[in-house]
Enzyme design. Structure first.
Site, PDB file in Angstrom:
ATOM      1  N   LYS A 134     -43.817  17.805  19.261  1.00  0.00           N
ATOM      2  CA  LYS A 134     -44.430  19.127  18.523  1.00  0.00           C
ATOM      3  C   LYS A 134     -45.279  18.695  17.231  1.00  0.00           C
ATOM      4  O   LYS A 134     -45.259  17.455  16.842  1.00  0.00           O
ATOM      5  CB  LYS A 134     -43.125  19.933  18.291  1.00  0.00           C
ATOM      6  CG  LYS A 134     -42.360  19.234  17.225  1.00  0.00           C
ATOM      7  CD  LYS A 134     -40.998  20.284  17.294  1.00  0.00           C
ATOM      8  CE  LYS A 134     -39.754  19.554  16.357  1.00  0.00           C
ATOM      9  NZ  LYS A 134     -38.555  19.859  16.420  1.00  0.00           N
TER      10      LYS A 134
ATOM     11  N   TYR B 179     -51.655  14.563 -15.841  1.00  0.00           N
ATOM     12  CA  TYR B 179     -51.690  15.926 -16.346  1.00  0.00           C
ATOM     13  C   TYR B 179     -50.334  16.247 -17.481  1.00  0.00           C
ATOM     14  O   TYR B 179     -49.255  15.810 -16.968  1.00  0.00           O
ATOM     15  CB  TYR B 179     -51.435  16.745 -15.273  1.00  0.00           C
ATOM     16  CG  TYR B 179     -52.729  17.066 -14.318  1.00  0.00           C
ATOM     17  CD1 TYR B 179     -54.141  17.064 -15.012  1.00  0.00           C
ATOM     18  CD2 TYR B 179     -52.818  17.089 -13.011  1.00  0.00           C
ATOM     19  CE1 TYR B 179     -55.226  17.106 -14.133  1.00  0.00           C
ATOM     20  CE2 TYR B 179     -53.939  17.107 -12.288  1.00  0.00           C
ATOM     21  CZ  TYR B 179     -54.988  17.155 -12.857  1.00  0.00           C
ATOM     22  OH  TYR B 179     -56.187  17.105 -12.023  1.00  0.00           O
TER      23      TYR B 179
HETATM   24  C1  LIG Z   1     -37.878  19.064  16.781  1.00  0.00           C
HETATM   25  C2  LIG Z   1     -36.893  19.191  18.151  1.00  0.00           C
HETATM   26  C3  LIG Z   1     -36.168  18.263  18.862  1.00  0.00           C
HETATM   27  C4  LIG Z   1     -36.482  16.827  18.339  1.00  0.00           C
HETATM   28  O1  LIG Z   1     -35.656  16.282  17.369  1.00  0.00           O
HETATM   29  P1  LIG Z   1     -35.486  14.894  16.879  1.00  0.00           P
HETATM   30  O2  LIG Z   1     -34.350  14.880  15.852  1.00  0.00           O
HETATM   31  O3  LIG Z   1     -36.658  14.609  15.894  1.00  0.00           O
HETATM   32  O4  LIG Z   1     -35.309  13.961  17.883  1.00  0.00           O
HETATM   33  C5  LIG Z   1     -35.511  18.496  20.027  1.00  0.00           C
HETATM   34  N1  LIG Z   1     -35.215  19.935  20.353  1.00  0.00           N
HETATM   35  C6  LIG Z   1     -35.600  20.700  19.686  1.00  0.00           C
HETATM   36  C7  LIG Z   1     -35.188  22.144  19.958  1.00  0.00           C
HETATM   37  C8  LIG Z   1     -36.388  20.624  18.606  1.00  0.00           C
HETATM   38  O5  LIG Z   1     -37.007  21.677  17.806  1.00  0.00           O
END
Ligand SMILES: *Cc1c(COP(=O)(O)O)cnc(C)c1O
Length: 378
Positions: free
Chosen positions: A41, A266
């Protein structure tokens, strides 16, 4: 290895595909019997799906999990056209999200159904398309995010009409405290998952993610969905030997000597207590350096940590390089923001964010990405 244009003078992200392969094998060894699906993702956690997915395919990965249909099509586009014949499955974690079930079927994508409200979209699918639709299903065992809860199970039992139109590929649940699967809340979620799926049509069961895949066989079931671990980002206490896939570097633009009382950056957030040497580096919050790193954390210069002084601007940050020999730090040198010398999680901890937050912010640098596949020191 394809290099960024020589003229590029901003931060650059390096993606080490040999480290990705190393991590894939580490996960594979942790769960030797089950399937391993890669979670890609958010453009492969910011590293670039087009670079990551084909390498995973080469390594034997056939299951790819993404959040959205756009991401699914991006994965599809960089894998062999006849992937489905070789077992490719692309699973969309957000579920139908209001789209038509037929759109998923047309592209060979598998929605991970998000709840009872999505069942109506499947009704009559088999009659319309001549076959049942492949689906995965979220079970909400305690996270209260997506999925069918205890009260929804009657809609999923083997004798319901749903299965005339759909075939279950994977039952999915996600832990609310994924970073520490030993906690009683996680064990309760697993118990519910086992209890519920025992009553439902047989399909792969998937609960393990990056931390739980290393927590022993009780978590593996038939399918582990792994993201962070593939990229070398630890999400729990596991001591699995993972290698960082991403490294981020930024150039030094100027080095100057300042006197006591001089303000750096800044709003005078740093005032030199004595004579100091300050390097200005082209890396800011616009490039993913957390704004919270005001006088906190380090970047690596010439193999040693140099403390951040002052605040983080949109594209620049100051480092105190007084500890180096005069002339040792020069404009045009590259500072490592994170990578093999400074783990992502070290900088993330200084900023008070999760390592994945920092990694996701690197997505903006994808155009200045270089790939290498040679392992150490390439
Ligand atoms: C992001 C996600 C994962 C992967 O998780 P990691 O800890 O990065 O391995 C797995 N299942 C779902 C539903 C997720 O949203």
């Amino acid at each position: 290895m394809n290099r960024p244009p020589a003229a590029h003078d901003g931060p650059r992200l390096r993606v080490d595909l040999a480290a990705l392969a190393h991590n894939w094998h580490a996960v594979r060894r942790a769960s030797p019997g089950g399937r391993i699906g890669a979670v890609l993702k958010n453009d492969a956690y910011g590293l670039g799906t087009a670079a990551i997915a084909p390498r995973l395919w080469q390594l034997g990965c056939r299951d790819f999990w993404v959040a959205t249909v756009d991401e699914a099509l991006a994965v599809r586009a960089c894998l062999p056209a006849d992937g489905a014949a070789a077992g490719l499955r692309i699973l969309v974690l957000n579920g139908l999200a209001g789209l038509a079930a037929a759109d998923f079927a047309a592209h060979g994508l598998i929605p991970v159904l998000a709840g009872r409200h999505e069942l109506a979209a499947l009704a009559g699918h088999a009659a319309r398309h001549g076959e049942r639709m492949a689906v995965a299903l979220h079970l909400d065992t305690g996270l209260t995010r997506l999925g069918f809860g205890a009260e929804d199970l009657p809609y999923l039992l083997p004798d319901t009409g749903l299965w005339a139109d759909a075939r279950a590929q994977v039952w999915v649940t996600h832990l609310g405290r994924f970073h520490d699967p030993g906690l009683p809340q996680c064990l309760r979620q697993r118990e519910r998952f086992v209890h519920w799926t025992a009553q439902l049509p047989r399909a792969e069961r998937s609960i393990a993610t990056s931390s739980s895949v290393f927590a022993g066989p009780d978590w593996h079931f038939e399918h582990a969905r792994v993201g962070s671990a593939l990229f070398g980002v630890p999400t729990g206490a596991s001591s699995a030997p993972l290698q960082p896939v991403a490294s981020l570097q930024a150039p030094v633009l100027r080095v100057t000597e300042v006197a006591a009382g001089c303000e750096v950056g800044y709003a005078g957030s740093y005032v030199a207590a004595g004579p100091r040497r300050i390097a200005t580096v082209a890396m800011g919050y616009g490039d993913g350096l957390p704004f919270a790193l005001v006088n906190r954390g380090h970047l690596i210069l010439a193999g040693r940590p140099a403390p951040i002084v002052g605040g983080v601007a949109m594209g620049m940050v100051g480092l105190d390089v007084s500890g180096y020999a005069p002339g040792e730090i020069r404009p045009g040198m590259w500072a490592e923001v994170y990578g093999r010398q400074q783990p992502l999680q070290t900088l993330a901890a200084a900023a008070g964010v999760a390592a994945n937050v920092l990694l996701a912010l690197s997505a903006r640098l994808a155009p200045h990405r270089c790939l290498c596949d040679a392992g150490e020191g390439a």
